[in-house]
Design a protein around this motif. Sequence first.
Motif, PDB file in Angstrom:
ATOM      1  N   ALA A  38       0.839  -1.207   0.000  1.00 32.53           N
ATOM      2  CA  ALA A  38       0.000   0.000   0.000  1.00 32.53           C
ATOM      3  C   ALA A  38       0.868   1.250   0.000  1.00 32.53           C
ATOM      4  CB  ALA A  38      -0.938  -0.007   1.200  1.00 32.53           C
ATOM      5  N   ASN A  39       1.978   1.232   0.725  1.00 33.90           N
ATOM      6  CA  ASN A  39       2.902   2.374   0.724  1.00 33.90           C
ATOM      7  C   ASN A  39       3.501   2.589  -0.660  1.00 33.90           C
ATOM      8  OD1 ASN A  39       2.565   3.107   3.395  1.00 33.90           O
ATOM      9  ND2 ASN A  39       4.234   1.814   4.116  1.00 33.90           N
ATOM     10  N   GLN A  40       3.853   1.498  -1.342  1.00 35.68           N
ATOM     11  CA  GLN A  40       4.388   1.611  -2.704  1.00 35.68           C
ATOM     12  C   GLN A  40       3.347   2.215  -3.640  1.00 35.68           C
ATOM     13  OE1 GLN A  40       5.395  -2.432  -3.593  1.00 35.68           O
ATOM     14  NE2 GLN A  40       7.426  -2.297  -2.635  1.00 35.68           N
ATOM     15  N   ILE A  41       2.124   1.733  -3.547  1.00 34.36           N
ATOM     16  CA  ILE A  41       1.048   2.243  -4.399  1.00 34.36           C
ATOM     17  C   ILE A  41       0.800   3.710  -4.106  1.00 34.36           C
ATOM     18  CG2 ILE A  41      -1.440   2.078  -4.856  1.00 34.36           C
ATOM     19  CD1 ILE A  41      -1.157  -0.961  -4.333  1.00 34.36           C
ATOM     20  N   SER A  42       0.773   4.078  -2.843  1.00 29.08           N
ATOM     21  CA  SER A  42       0.546   5.459  -2.447  1.00 29.08           C
ATOM     22  C   SER A  42       1.613   6.380  -3.040  1.00 29.08           C
ATOM     23  CB  SER A  42       0.537   5.569  -0.925  1.00 29.08           C
ATOM     24  OG  SER A  42       0.396   6.898  -0.526  1.00 29.08           O
ATOM     25  N   GLN A  43       2.863   5.967  -2.983  1.00 32.02           N
ATOM     26  CA  GLN A  43       3.951   6.778  -3.537  1.00 32.02           C
ATOM     27  C   GLN A  43       3.821   6.922  -5.051  1.00 32.02           C
ATOM     28  OE1 GLN A  43       6.343   8.645  -2.118  1.00 32.02           O
ATOM     29  NE2 GLN A  43       5.234   8.205  -0.243  1.00 32.02           N
ATOM     30  N   GLU A  44       3.461   5.833  -5.736  1.00 28.89           N
ATOM     31  CA  GLU A  44       3.292   5.895  -7.189  1.00 28.89           C
ATOM     32  C   GLU A  44       2.162   6.853  -7.571  1.00 28.89           C
ATOM     33  OE1 GLU A  44       2.816   1.983  -8.851  1.00 28.89           O
ATOM     34  OE2 GLU A  44       4.574   1.237  -7.774  1.00 28.89           O
ATOM     35  N   ILE A  45       1.048   6.775  -6.877  1.00 30.84           N
ATOM     36  CA  ILE A  45      -0.092   7.652  -7.164  1.00 30.84           C
ATOM     37  C   ILE A  45       0.276   9.102  -6.858  1.00 30.84           C
ATOM     38  CG2 ILE A  45      -2.434   8.259  -6.442  1.00 30.84           C
ATOM     39  CD1 ILE A  45      -2.986   5.273  -6.123  1.00 30.84           C
ATOM     40  N   LYS A  46       0.953   9.325  -5.747  1.00 24.66           N
ATOM     41  CA  LYS A  46       1.355  10.680  -5.359  1.00 24.66           C
ATOM     42  C   LYS A  46       2.294  11.282  -6.397  1.00 24.66           C
ATOM     43  CE  LYS A  46       3.543  13.250  -1.642  1.00 24.66           C
ATOM     44  NZ  LYS A  46       4.215  13.180  -0.340  1.00 24.66           N
ATOM     45  N   ASN A  47       3.270  10.498  -6.865  1.00 21.78           N
ATOM     46  CA  ASN A  47       4.200  10.993  -7.881  1.00 21.78           C
ATOM     47  C   ASN A  47       3.485  11.307  -9.196  1.00 21.78           C
ATOM     48  OD1 ASN A  47       6.347  10.794  -6.128  1.00 21.78           O
ATOM     49  ND2 ASN A  47       6.972   8.769  -6.855  1.00 21.78           N
ATOM     50  N   GLU A  48       2.555  10.442  -9.582  1.00 23.84           N
ATOM     51  CA  GLU A  48       1.794  10.660 -10.809  1.00 23.84           C
ATOM     52  C   GLU A  48       0.947  11.928 -10.709  1.00 23.84           C
ATOM     53  OE1 GLU A  48      -1.769   8.361 -13.155  1.00 23.84           O
ATOM     54  OE2 GLU A  48      -0.246   7.145 -12.154  1.00 23.84           O
ATOM     55  N   LEU A  49       0.294  12.124  -9.580  1.00 22.42           N
ATOM     56  CA  LEU A  49      -0.525  13.314  -9.366  1.00 22.42           C
ATOM     57  C   LEU A  49       0.341  14.572  -9.360  1.00 22.42           C
ATOM     58  CD1 LEU A  49      -3.223  14.687  -8.723  1.00 22.42           C
ATOM     59  CD2 LEU A  49      -2.808  14.187  -6.318  1.00 22.42           C
ATOM     60  N   SER A  50       1.484  14.499  -8.712  1.00 23.17           N
ATOM     61  CA  SER A  50       2.385  15.660  -8.664  1.00 23.17           C
ATOM     62  C   SER A  50       2.851  16.066 -10.049  1.00 23.17           C
ATOM     63  CB  SER A  50       3.598  15.356  -7.786  1.00 23.17           C
ATOM     64  OG  SER A  50       3.201  15.179  -6.461  1.00 23.17           O
ATOM     65  N   LYS A  51       3.161  15.073 -10.889  1.00 25.57           N
ATOM     66  CA  LYS A  51       3.588  15.372 -12.261  1.00 25.57           C
ATOM     67  C   LYS A  51       2.476  16.077 -13.039  1.00 25.57           C
ATOM     68  CE  LYS A  51       6.879  11.600 -12.778  1.00 25.57           C
ATOM     69  NZ  LYS A  51       7.136  10.314 -13.431  1.00 25.57           N
ATOM     70  N   LYS A  52       1.250  15.596 -12.873  1.00 25.74           N
ATOM     71  CA  LYS A  52       0.136  16.200 -13.596  1.00 25.74           C
ATOM     72  C   LYS A  52      -0.169  17.607 -13.102  1.00 25.74           C
ATOM     73  CE  LYS A  52      -2.074  12.032 -15.158  1.00 25.74           C
ATOM     74  NZ  LYS A  52      -3.296  11.266 -15.279  1.00 25.74           N
ATOM     75  N   LEU A  53      -0.075  17.825 -11.790  1.00 19.97           N
ATOM     76  CA  LEU A  53      -0.379  19.141 -11.235  1.00 19.97           C
ATOM     77  C   LEU A  53       0.772  20.126 -11.454  1.00 19.97           C
ATOM     78  CD1 LEU A  53      -2.218  18.253  -7.917  1.00 19.97           C
ATOM     79  CD2 LEU A  53      -3.200  18.943 -10.105  1.00 19.97           C
ATOM     80  N   GLN A  54       1.959  19.608 -11.703  1.00 22.86           N
ATOM     81  CA  GLN A  54       3.112  20.474 -11.949  1.00 22.86           C
ATOM     82  C   GLN A  54       2.902  21.322 -13.209  1.00 22.86           C
ATOM     83  OE1 GLN A  54       5.572  20.606  -9.751  1.00 22.86           O
ATOM     84  NE2 GLN A  54       6.582  22.239 -10.849  1.00 22.86           N
ATOM     85  N   GLU A  55       2.127  20.819 -14.153  1.00 22.37           N
ATOM     86  CA  GLU A  55       1.831  21.565 -15.378  1.00 22.37           C
ATOM     87  C   GLU A  55       1.084  22.857 -15.081  1.00 22.37           C
ATOM     88  OE1 GLU A  55      -0.394  18.978 -17.894  1.00 22.37           O
ATOM     89  OE2 GLU A  55       1.116  17.392 -17.814  1.00 22.37           O
ATOM     90  N   PHE A  56       0.344  22.869 -13.986  1.00 15.11           N
ATOM     91  CA  PHE A  56      -0.473  24.025 -13.649  1.00 15.11           C
ATOM     92  C   PHE A  56       0.216  24.974 -12.680  1.00 15.11           C
ATOM     93  CE2 PHE A  56      -3.418  20.489 -14.499  1.00 15.11           C
ATOM     94  CZ  PHE A  56      -4.050  21.007 -15.609  1.00 15.11           C
TER      95      PHE A  56
END
Length: 111
Positions: A38-56
Amino acid sequence: MDYKKTNAPTTTVTRDLMELCKDTGNIYETVMVIAKRANQISQEIKNELSKKLQEFASYSDNLEEVFENREQIEISRFYEKLPKPTLIATKEYEEGKIYYRNPAKEKEKLQ
């Protein structure tokens, strides 16, 4: 892994503990396996979200540029609606998709 297509439930589900820990024989070991995944999944989702929000990201403090961005809100809502990482990890464990090993048990078998 694509967590958008997971069939994990979005709400809490009651589970049979004996069925859940039959592979390891120990409920605490099973919980640790699921928690680490679950910690691994959480980190992957967090990194993916951060990349997408970085555009804004706006690096200027101009009041004209600071407003609610509709796309940013939609992306955030989508990620909020995803199943929790613990539910995804539990589903993966039940389906046998998680590889785990216990070095202490392997050491005992060799002796």
